[in-house]
Write a protein that holds these residues in place. Structure first.
Motif, PDB file in Angstrom:
ATOM      1  N   GLY A  70       5.714   7.360  -0.685  1.00 49.17           N
ATOM      2  CA  GLY A  70       4.447   7.541  -0.489  1.00 49.17           C
ATOM      3  C   GLY A  70       3.378   7.472  -1.438  1.00 49.17           C
ATOM      4  N   ASN A  71       4.137   6.975  -2.603  1.00 49.98           N
ATOM      5  CA  ASN A  71       3.292   6.603  -3.711  1.00 49.98           C
ATOM      6  C   ASN A  71       3.729   5.053  -4.261  1.00 49.98           C
ATOM      7  N   ASP A 103      -5.390   3.082  -5.886  1.00 52.46           N
ATOM      8  CA  ASP A 103      -6.121   3.619  -4.494  1.00 52.46           C
ATOM      9  C   ASP A 103      -6.780   2.625  -4.004  1.00 52.46           C
ATOM     10  N   PRO A 112       0.909  -1.286  -0.152  1.00 47.69           N
ATOM     11  CA  PRO A 112       0.075   0.072   0.126  1.00 47.69           C
ATOM     12  C   PRO A 112       0.885   1.122  -0.022  1.00 47.69           C
ATOM     13  N   LYS A 113       0.372   2.185  -0.463  1.00 50.37           N
ATOM     14  CA  LYS A 113       1.154   3.718  -0.399  1.00 50.37           C
ATOM     15  C   LYS A 113       1.547   3.763   0.970  1.00 50.37           C
ATOM     16  N   THR A 114       0.757   3.649   2.024  1.00 49.13           N
ATOM     17  CA  THR A 114       1.477   3.834   3.341  1.00 49.13           C
ATOM     18  C   THR A 114       2.671   3.274   3.816  1.00 49.13           C
ATOM     19  N   LEU A 115       2.865   2.217   3.137  1.00 49.29           N
ATOM     20  CA  LEU A 115       4.449   1.519   3.326  1.00 49.29           C
ATOM     21  C   LEU A 115       5.439   1.729   2.385  1.00 49.29           C
ATOM     22  N   SER A 116       4.913   2.675   1.419  1.00 46.71           N
ATOM     23  CA  SER A 116       6.052   2.716   0.275  1.00 46.71           C
ATOM     24  C   SER A 116       6.864   4.256   0.833  1.00 46.71           C
TER      25      SER A 116
END
Length: 122
Positions: free
Chosen positions: A43-44, A76, A36-40
């Motif tokens: 941030g993307n 998303d 997910p973006k939250t783990l990147s």
């Protein structure tokens, strides 16, 4: 595991992966998973696959298999997304090709974390 960077990365936005299953199956669905973006760290997830197609192959030397569906991974959406077979086939397959047609904008590479094939044994 699903840690950032622990993926199969390939150069550019197009590539393919051919998988030999343990037995012939009648495919019913496919699952693509990305972090997910939250783990990147950035941030993307622009390196995530976007447009892709899945084919059933009779053998590993076949150049063009039977199209089972074309899909879009939603950056998303949930990290794990399931896609039903769109083009039903009377044939069972032991070899499946995942063809990545584009990613979400990363100019250098595309990351594939997890790809699963679901189906009924032949």
């Amino acid at each position: 595991d699903m840690y950032p960077g622990n993926c199969w990365a390939f150069k550019g936005s197009q590539g393919y992966l051919v998988v030999r299953l343990s037995m012939k199956i009648y495919p019913t669905a496919f699952t693509v998973e990305h972090i997910p973006k939250t783990l990147s760290p950035a941030g993307n997830i622009t390196s995530a696959p976007r447009n892709f197609a899945v084919y059933g192959l009779d053998d590993e030397y076949q150049e063009e298999g039977k199209l089972l569906g074309q899909y879009v991974y939603d950056q998303d959406g949930e990290p794990l997304q399931m896609f039903p077979v769109m083009e039903k086939s009377e044939n069972a397959f032991q070899i499946v090709e995942l063809r990545i047609l584009s990613n979400w904008g990363h100019a250098v590479y595309t990351c594939l974390y997890r790809f699963r094939v679901h189906g009924e044994p032949a």
